[in-house]
Each structure stands twice: as C-alpha cells, then as structure tokens.
Scaffold this motif. Structure first.
Motif, mmCIF file in Angstrom:
data_model
loop_
_atom_site.group_PDB
_atom_site.id
_atom_site.type_symbol
_atom_site.label_atom_id
_atom_site.label_comp_id
_atom_site.label_asym_id
_atom_site.label_seq_id
_atom_site.Cartn_x
_atom_site.Cartn_y
_atom_site.Cartn_z
ATOM 1 N N ASN A 98 1.900 12.581 -9.815
ATOM 2 C CA ASN A 98 1.153 13.622 -9.511
ATOM 3 C C ASN A 98 1.847 14.964 -9.529
ATOM 4 O O ASN A 98 1.262 16.102 -10.154
ATOM 5 C CB ASN A 98 0.043 13.569 -8.355
ATOM 6 N N GLU B 118 2.336 1.898 -3.284
ATOM 7 C CA GLU B 118 1.633 2.365 -3.895
ATOM 8 C C GLU B 118 0.532 3.866 -4.490
ATOM 9 O O GLU B 118 0.753 3.938 -5.579
ATOM 10 C CB GLU B 118 0.001 1.438 -4.353
ATOM 11 N N SER B 119 0.932 4.265 -3.043
ATOM 12 C CA SER B 119 0.636 5.626 -2.861
ATOM 13 C C SER B 119 1.844 6.920 -2.632
ATOM 14 O O SER B 119 1.788 7.707 -3.744
ATOM 15 C CB SER B 119 -0.056 5.699 -1.533
ATOM 16 N N LYS C 25 0.347 -1.177 -0.174
ATOM 17 C CA LYS C 25 -0.085 0.136 0.557
ATOM 18 C C LYS C 25 0.463 1.020 0.050
ATOM 19 O O LYS C 25 0.712 2.117 -0.767
ATOM 20 C CB LYS C 25 -0.817 -0.179 0.918
ATOM 21 N N GLU C 26 1.752 1.256 0.749
ATOM 22 C CA GLU C 26 2.730 2.523 0.632
ATOM 23 C C GLU C 26 3.199 3.088 -0.072
ATOM 24 O O GLU C 26 3.867 4.149 -1.245
ATOM 25 C CB GLU C 26 3.499 2.631 1.912
ATOM 26 N N GLY D 66 1.782 6.346 -7.105
ATOM 27 C CA GLY D 66 0.669 7.671 -7.338
ATOM 28 C C GLY D 66 0.986 9.322 -7.445
ATOM 29 O O GLY D 66 0.671 10.014 -7.723
ATOM 30 N N ASP D 67 1.708 9.834 -5.638
ATOM 31 C CA ASP D 67 2.451 11.332 -5.672
ATOM 32 C C ASP D 67 3.656 11.443 -6.309
ATOM 33 O O ASP D 67 3.929 12.487 -6.734
ATOM 34 C CB ASP D 67 3.209 11.436 -3.460
#
Length: 475
Positions: free
Chosen positions: A370, A362-363, A359-360, A366-367
């Motif tokens: 962005n 993937e986040s 999960k970390e 994503g950052d």
C-alpha cells in the motif's frame, strides 16, 4: 371398573411373585465346575458329570480356554452370583479337586483317589433311571459322620452345606426332591465317599400283583379267566423283581407325592437308585484366602509356631512390597497423564503462536504494498497539480530528486525477437532431416562410397537469408 381392578391386582401379584423369585434366585448359591491345565479326555468327562450333579444352579455350558486365568473367572463371578469354584487339576502323581469360596476364600484341596463316570455307573445297572427331568431341581444334600472334632471337620461340613441351596422342612414341596447327594466320611481312613442318587417313592402294603396293576403299563391278562386269579398267583413275577422294603425306608407321607398310590398319610417306601458319578476324596489342605493365604490345615506337613511366624512375616513383606509397587504404579500413571496434558497445551500454544505470526506477516506485507502504490500516486499527483496551478509543465530538474517507478503489469510479457518466415521454414527442414536419419546398421550397403558435398555458405542480413556463391576448388 370391576374387571380393571381385578386385572390390576393380578398384575401386582405377578410382579410381587416375580420379584420374590428373583430375590430367591440371587440368594441361592451358584457354582462353576472347570479344569485347569491339561487333564485328559476322561477328566473332562468327569467335569461334565459333576456339572450335571450341580444342576440347575451351575454353568453347564461353560467353555474354558488355555488363556483364561482365575482372575477372569473371578471377574464374572460377582455378576453371575457364583459363590463356589470347583477346579480339577492333574499332575504326574495324582489328581486334585479344589473347592473355593468366592471371592475371599477359604480354599480346600482334596486328593481324588478313585472316580467313576456316570456312563459306567448306568451301564452296571439292570434298569437304569434315564429320566432327564430330575435335573430340573437341585439335589438334597446328606452328610454322614461329619460331626467329628477338629476345625477342619467343621470347615468341611460348612463348605459342603453352603454349596447347595438350603431347604425349609415346613414349606418344602416333596415333588421337587428328585435327587440326593450323599457324602460319607470314614474316620479311620479319612476318606470321603461321594454318591449321587435319584429318589423314588413307592406305596407299601400292596402285593406284587397289585403293584404291577397300578403301573401305567397294564400286564397281559389273556391267560387268566379273572383278575382274582392273576392276583392270587402273585402277578407272575419272579423273586428277583421283589423289593425288600422294611422299617428302615418306610415313611408316612405328609402330602401327595408324584406317582400312583402315593397319597397323603399313607405308608410309602423311599428307594434310591444310583446315577453317578462316584468320587473318593481325601482332604489335604485348607488355605485362608483365594488359593493363596495362610495354611489353616495340612494333612502331611506339620510346622511349629516359630516356622509359622516366619512364614507369616515373609508373606507380610511380600504383601507390603506389592502394595508399594501398586501405589508407585498409580503415581506413575497420574504423572504420565499430567505430562501428556502439559505437552498437549504447549503444542496448542505453539500452533496458535505460529498462526498469529503468519497473520502479522501478511498484514505487514499488505502495508508495504500500500505504501509503494501510494508513493507512485503522490508523484503523479504533484506533477498534475503543478501543471494545473501554473499552467505550464514543470521543468524536469524540478522533480529530479524524486525516483519514479514505471508501473508495469506483471501479466504483460516483454516482446521477444520474432523470426522471419524463412528462418522458420529452415528450422522445420532441419528437424525433418534429423528425424529421417537412418539408424546405424539399417539399409547400409556393403561398399562405402565417398561423396563430396559442396556446401554453400549463407549469411543473414536484415532478417533475410542470402546465399553467397563461391567457386569450388578443384584438387
């Protein structure tokens, strides 16, 4: 209201009687008769005969397999209220019978010197008793000459008495006593004779003719003018059919008994008829526990006190070693269960940690995406803002330091070189020629013909094919 109260009282009495019967049934001694090892078909028949003697409080349809051990029988004995085991074993020398009191002993070992099956006993009788209803009730036990001195005599008599249900003389119903088991001990030979009889009560003081008339089957009186003539001649009976009754078997009945002429307070004779099996036993050994323990009595082996102490010491050592192994085994089982739980907890923690790391990651990805898109947007916003405020487009050198990436759509593929129509048709012709090539050995002539082919070179110019003609050289 009266009917409801009466019905309620009837139900209560029935329930009370049923509870009393169940309590009496659980208190009654039960038995299991089986054999251990290979004993032969004759001994198996003897086992079945002895089960019929112990009816109805025995396992008459018990099936024994080779894999069954004594622990298997002992595990079900408590649930079935079984109190005694009767086990037959056979070796090269003799046959043994073990009678065991469950669950903690003692164990008595008898040697079977002689035995006779039920079918052999019945075949020897002139008028055998084949009535199967006599097995509905337990037999009456009769012990003879078991009052001798010695601890082994008391143990034997107690063991035999506890194998059969006790009888209350004041309340017993004489119609339920249809069989009798006789055990006779001979002090000289130290043998025990086992016999099984049926009990029958016959009225006394009647002539043979009257006895014949009292039977359910009426005799043929066609030869006589009167019944008195038949009675005067003795009923036309032979002397072999006469019964020898006397004071040794005559009693006064305290109640009515099944059979014609057996009335209360009347004189009747008790007659026994053997139905088998027969056994001749000798006591060999008495052990304290369940087939394993301190030897209380042995017929042939006599040991001193020192030897007995040594044997007890060795048995105590074996028992203590067994207890230590059992405790160690229990500790090992607990330890293994604890290690299994710890391993399970570590595995679950690893699974949780790996899921959190995924999960970390993937986040974080994503950052990053962005931030990249935000920079491109910022560069475009700076140029538009300058042009809007100043009124003219900025010079290229003004934003030269900023690297701007051209947005490309991942779905749009770059353009490739497009072939012309002529080249496509040429490729198709070449493929057709390759597909039509003959295989070696097919449609080939015997003679080889050499043919010269003048190939014309081709060149490609401007995406079109042009042919250059050249003169062929003559040799």
């Amino acid at each position: 209201m009266g009917r409801n109260k009466r019905a309620k009282s009837v139900r209560k009495t029935k329930a009370h009687q049923q509870s009393l019967q169940e309590e009496e049934y659980t208190k009654t001694p039960h038995s299991m008769v089986f054999h251990r090892g290979d004993v032969g078909k004759v001994m198996e028949e003897l086992v079945r005969n002895l089960r019929s003697v112990m009816e109805p409080y025995t396992a008459s349809n018990l099936e024994v397999r080779k894999k069954n051990t004594l622990k298997d029988f002992l595990s079900v004995a408590g649930a079935l209220n079984v109190t005694h085991f009767m086990m037959f074993t056979k070796n090269d020398l003799h046959t043994n019978l073990r009678i065991v009191r469950t669950p903690k002993g003692p164990t008595m070992t008898f040697q079977v010197h002689k035995y006779c099956l039920t079918k052999d006993v019945l075949s020897s009788l002139k008028k055998p008793d084949l009535d199967k209803t006599v097995y509905r009730h337990h037999p009456l036990l009769v012990l003879n000459n078991f009052g001798g001195e010695g601890m082994h005599m008391k143990l034997m008599s107690t063991m035999f008495q506890n194998m059969f249900p006790s009888i209350n003389v004041n309340k017993v119903n004489l119609n339920t006593i249809r069989r009798c088991v006789l055990l006779n001990y001979d002090p000289e030979t130290k043998m025990i004779e086992f016999r099984h009889y049926t009990v029958r009560v016959v009225p006394v003081g009647l002539s043979r003719g009257v006895k014949k008339l009292m039977k359910s089957k009426v005799p043929d009186l066609g030869k006589y003018a009167d019944v008195s003539e038949y009675l005067a001649k003795g009923g036309n009976l032979s002397e072999s059919e006469a019964e020898l009754d006397g004071p040794h078997n005559e009693v006064t009945l305290p109640q009515n008994v099944f059979g014609r002429g057996n009335i209360k307070s009347a004189q009747s004779a008790i007659r026994l008829k053997e139905i088998g099996p027969r056994l001749t036993l000798q006591l060999i050994m008495i052990e304290e526990g369940f087939c394993d323990g301190k030897v209380l009595f042995h017929e042939y082996v006599k040991k001193t006190e020192a030897e007995m102490k040594q044997i007890r010491k060795l048995k105590d050592q074996k028992r203590s070693l067994k207890e230590a192994r059992r405790r160690q085994q229990e500790l090992n089982v607990v330890k293994k269960a604890k290690l299994k739980e710890e391993h399970k907890e570590r595995s679950l923690q690893g699974i949780r940690k790996s899921n959190q790391m995924k999960k970390e990651a993937e986040s974080l990805l994503g950052d990053i995406d962005n931030t990249k898109s935000g920079k491109d947007i910022e560069d475009d916003d700076d140029v538009d803002y300058y042009e809007k405020e100043v009124g003219i487009k900025p010079a290229p050198e003004l934003f030269a330091g900023m690297k701007r990436k051209r947005k490309t759509d991942s779905k749009v593929l770059p353009k490739r070189f497009k072939r012309s129509q002529d080249t496509k048709s040429y490729d198709k012709k070449s493929q057709d020629k390759k597909g039509k090539r003959e295989r070696p050995g097919q449609n080939q002539s015997k003679f080889k013909v050499k043919a010269k082919i003048n190939r014309r070179p081709t060149t490609v110019s401007g995406g079109k094919r042009t042919t250059v003609f050249r003169k062929s050289r003559k040799r």
